[in-house]
Design a protein around this motif. Sequence first.
Motif, short mmCIF file in Angstrom:
data_model
loop_
_atom_site.label_atom_id
_atom_site.label_comp_id
_atom_site.label_asym_id
_atom_site.label_seq_id
_atom_site.Cartn_x
_atom_site.Cartn_y
_atom_site.Cartn_z
N ILE A 8 50.39 33.24 41.67
CA ILE A 8 50.17 34.09 40.56
C ILE A 8 49.75 33.55 39.28
O ILE A 8 50.31 32.43 38.95
CB ILE A 8 51.55 35.12 40.32
N ASP A 9 48.64 34.16 38.42
CA ASP A 9 48.31 33.64 37.24
C ASP A 9 48.12 34.69 36.38
O ASP A 9 47.89 35.86 36.69
CB ASP A 9 46.59 33.23 37.66
N LEU A 10 48.77 34.40 35.30
CA LEU A 10 48.71 35.33 33.96
C LEU A 10 47.88 34.75 32.90
O LEU A 10 47.68 33.64 32.55
CB LEU A 10 49.97 35.39 33.54
N GLU A 11 47.20 35.92 32.24
CA GLU A 11 46.66 35.46 30.95
C GLU A 11 47.50 36.36 30.11
O GLU A 11 47.91 37.37 30.07
CB GLU A 11 45.08 36.11 30.83
N GLY A 25 46.54 38.03 37.87
CA GLY A 25 45.97 37.89 39.13
C GLY A 25 47.03 37.22 40.06
O GLY A 25 47.71 36.39 39.86
N ALA A 26 46.64 37.49 41.50
CA ALA A 26 47.56 37.02 42.52
C ALA A 26 46.67 37.14 43.83
O ALA A 26 45.62 37.76 43.99
CB ALA A 26 48.69 37.81 42.63
N VAL A 27 47.13 35.78 44.61
CA VAL A 27 46.32 35.67 45.77
C VAL A 27 47.53 35.42 46.85
O VAL A 27 48.44 34.58 46.49
CB VAL A 27 45.29 34.44 45.90
N ILE A 155 35.20 32.26 36.65
CA ILE A 155 35.30 32.22 35.34
C ILE A 155 36.75 31.58 34.94
O ILE A 155 37.71 32.49 35.46
CB ILE A 155 35.27 33.58 34.80
N GLN A 156 36.83 30.53 34.28
CA GLN A 156 37.97 29.94 33.93
C GLN A 156 38.73 30.72 32.86
O GLN A 156 38.20 31.36 32.07
CB GLN A 156 37.93 28.50 33.37
N HIS A 157 40.17 31.27 33.16
CA HIS A 157 40.88 31.65 32.36
C HIS A 157 40.88 33.50 32.56
O HIS A 157 41.17 34.15 31.76
CB HIS A 157 40.77 31.57 30.95
#
Length: 183
Positions: A8-11, A25-27, A155-157
């Motif tokens: 999981i990634d958050l902004e 975002g999650a994979v 795209i980073q971030h």
Amino acid sequence: MSRLDVVIDLETMSTLPNAAIVSIGAVAVRDRVPVGEFYVRVQLETALDVGCAVDGDTMEWWMRQDVDARQEVDGSQEAGSLYQALTDLEAWLEETAAGDRFLVWGKGPSFECTILTSAYRAFRRDAPWFFRNERCMRTLLDLYPEAGDLPFEGIQHHALHDARHEAAQLIMALTLHESRPAA
């Protein structure tokens, strides 16, 4: 039962535990193969309404990022409420895991999992994973620095692009781990 890992990634608009989330975002990775993705943008106002934090340093940091990354979090793209984003993430996790135990990977031990847990608590809900199943990508990449050298695509971030990259790093690190001779 096969292994399921969810990266999981958050902004966010802060680095505090109650940071305002603006995208998730999650994979999902099963047995070192990506098997699903999740992405949602969040209306900042809906995070602020439940007391999530914004800080000036993070806002300044966002202003220095690439325009494509900023457009994902600046409110110019279609976004939903934080409540709905958390509900959708939970549903996606349940569907993807299909009853199996899963591990949740965040970039740091006090970022993604902590911030998401705080956001769920803001709505008097529990995070949809067992706290003992939280894992840290930074620790794994310290153990397998070769995986940290994978080239970034996208795209980073951008939360989904970052999650894809981290999933690729996870797959490589787990592959390296399994190929090590037993001590």
